[in-house]
Design a protein around this motif. Structure first.
Motif, mmCIF file in Angstrom:
data_model
loop_
_atom_site.group_PDB
_atom_site.id
_atom_site.type_symbol
_atom_site.label_atom_id
_atom_site.label_comp_id
_atom_site.label_asym_id
_atom_site.label_seq_id
_atom_site.Cartn_x
_atom_site.Cartn_y
_atom_site.Cartn_z
ATOM 1 N N ILE A 96 43.759 38.077 29.212
ATOM 2 C CA ILE A 96 45.122 37.571 29.371
ATOM 3 C C ILE A 96 46.115 38.619 29.849
ATOM 4 N N GLU A 97 45.838 39.902 29.613
ATOM 5 C CA GLU A 97 46.788 40.928 30.021
ATOM 6 C C GLU A 97 46.975 40.961 31.541
ATOM 7 N N ARG A 98 46.000 40.479 32.290
ATOM 8 C CA ARG A 98 46.165 40.441 33.745
ATOM 9 C C ARG A 98 47.309 39.531 34.163
ATOM 10 N N ASP A 122 39.902 46.480 30.727
ATOM 11 C CA ASP A 122 40.049 45.575 31.868
ATOM 12 C C ASP A 122 41.354 45.827 32.611
ATOM 13 N N LEU A 123 42.463 45.941 31.900
ATOM 14 C CA LEU A 123 43.746 46.083 32.581
ATOM 15 C C LEU A 123 43.833 47.408 33.326
ATOM 16 N N SER A 173 41.354 49.162 34.788
ATOM 17 C CA SER A 173 40.589 49.062 36.025
ATOM 18 C C SER A 173 41.278 48.151 37.030
ATOM 19 N N TRP A 174 41.838 47.050 36.527
ATOM 20 C CA TRP A 174 42.499 46.075 37.401
ATOM 21 C C TRP A 174 43.787 46.625 38.003
ATOM 22 N N VAL A 175 44.620 47.252 37.193
ATOM 23 C CA VAL A 175 45.907 47.753 37.665
ATOM 24 C C VAL A 175 45.718 48.874 38.688
ATOM 25 N N THR A 176 44.753 49.764 38.450
ATOM 26 C CA THR A 176 44.564 50.919 39.326
ATOM 27 C C THR A 176 43.641 50.639 40.512
ATOM 28 N N GLY A 177 42.819 49.577 40.423
ATOM 29 C CA GLY A 177 41.829 49.317 41.461
ATOM 30 C C GLY A 177 40.683 50.307 41.426
#
Length: 346
Positions: free
Chosen positions: A123-125, A175-176, A178-182
């Motif tokens: 959900i943080e995404r 997860d957040l 890896s997702w935020v930084t790519g």
């Protein structure tokens, strides 16, 4: 499974715990969706739900659902998910995807082999502060990213019994980040403690490195009376601070004003610059998550967390537990299809 023919998608829900009740609330008012049934062997303790609560999963499947949300305990995700996949039912599975890499892998294979839409509820995404932050990082507003620091702490949740703080809470931060930084994780070193008298760990400290050279620190626990959800990302132009409890995002810029003070001029560090607190729209993350998954089930282009992404998070969490268990730094390769930069040469 029945395809949508001009009417509403027929959704089912598995699990009526604290998170399950939130899912029921959102599903009950979600545009284009009808919550037609809920499976929970204990039943509806509140007596407030309009949809029927069924003791057996087979009864829910018999209603002819277009997709399901799995919000039962993590230990049951695999069993329930495989049953849904076998019946051709797309599923949104609460995070973490499963309690082990092996179970998560079986879920990925079950849904992918049948060509079914499936996602994980990270959900943080969908937190407004983090979505805004990611857009700004992609635009280069921070320049090179040096470090990601997260703090996620609060009182012990008595509803969690089948996993420890790493799988339950730290998977948010894994997860957040890896997702935020790519970038993908390439190494972790961790320490855990257990002070609540339970089987699983209730505090963890993690140091890691991402595939682009960014260093990460995660502090996560269930032992603090202070509830905190903070993500701080530092780069060569300053730092962003995201408070995901309030969905606030603040930028602290490096100072750009020259100084005549010789002692300070000789120091080649950074100085304090402007501070900006952004005004951003704040929609409920869980509602946005459901909207995205609904769209995916309808065949529309939609940004959902795939099962393979959820599997990667479980893999990293497993490495954190392994590192804490044997006191080692665990190194592993980023997946071949990861949108990550190469690890810099040493």
């Amino acid at each position: 499974m029945s395809a949508r023919q001009g009417g509403k998608l027929r959704a089912g829900l598995i699990g009526l715990g604290a998170m399950g009740r939130n899912h029921a609330r959102v599903l009950s008012g979600l545009d284009g969706v009808e919550l037609v049934g809920i499976h929970d062997p204990i039943g509806d303790q509140s007596g407030l739900l309009r949809a029927p609560v069924l003791p057996d999963l087979s009864e829910l499947l018999a209603l002819g659902i277009d997709y399901a949300v799995i919000a039962c305990p993590t230990a049951l995700h695999e069993q329930v998910g495989l049953e849904l996949a076998a019946h051709g039912v797309p599923a949104l599975i609460e995070k973490p995807l499963a309690q082990s890499v092996e179970a998560a892998t079986r879920l990925v294979e079950a849904f992918e082999s049948r060509g079914l839409v499936a996602g994980v509820g990270h959900i943080e995404r969908y937190n407004p502060a983090l979505q805004n932050l990611r857009t700004r990082l992609e635009a280069g507003e921070l320049g090179e990213v040096y470090q990601v620091v997260t703090r996620r702490q609060g009182p012990f949740p008595h509803r969690i019994a089948d996993v420890g703080v790493v799988m339950d809470l730290a998977t948010h931060d894994i997860d957040l980040t890896s997702w935020v930084t790519g970038q993908e994780y390439v190494s972790v070193s961790a320490r855990t403690v257990s002070r609540s008298g339970r089987l699983h760990e209730d505090m963890v400290a993690v140091v890691g490195q991402l595939s682009g050279g960014t260093m990460v620190n995660h502090l996560v626990n269930w032992l603090s009376p202070l509830k905190e959800r903070s993500t701080v990302i530092t780069g060569d132009k300053g730092c962003f601070v995201a408070d995901t409890l309030t969905a606030d995002l603040t930028f602290y810029a490096n100072g750009a004003i020259d100084t005549e003070w010789e002692a300070l001029r000789a120091f080649r560090g950074v100085a304090e610059g402007d501070m900006i607190r952004y005004a951003i729209p704040k929609r409920e993350p869980l509602l946005v998550e459901h909207e995205r998954f609904r769209d995916a089930v309808e065949g529309k282009e939609s940004d959902i967390v795939t099962l393979r992404q959820g599997l990667r998070t479980v893999e990293v969490a497993g490495m954190v537990l392994r590192s804490a268990s044997d006191g080692s730094t665990v190194t592993f390769e980023a997946p071949q299809d990861a949108p990550a930069k190469d690890v810099p040469a040493r």
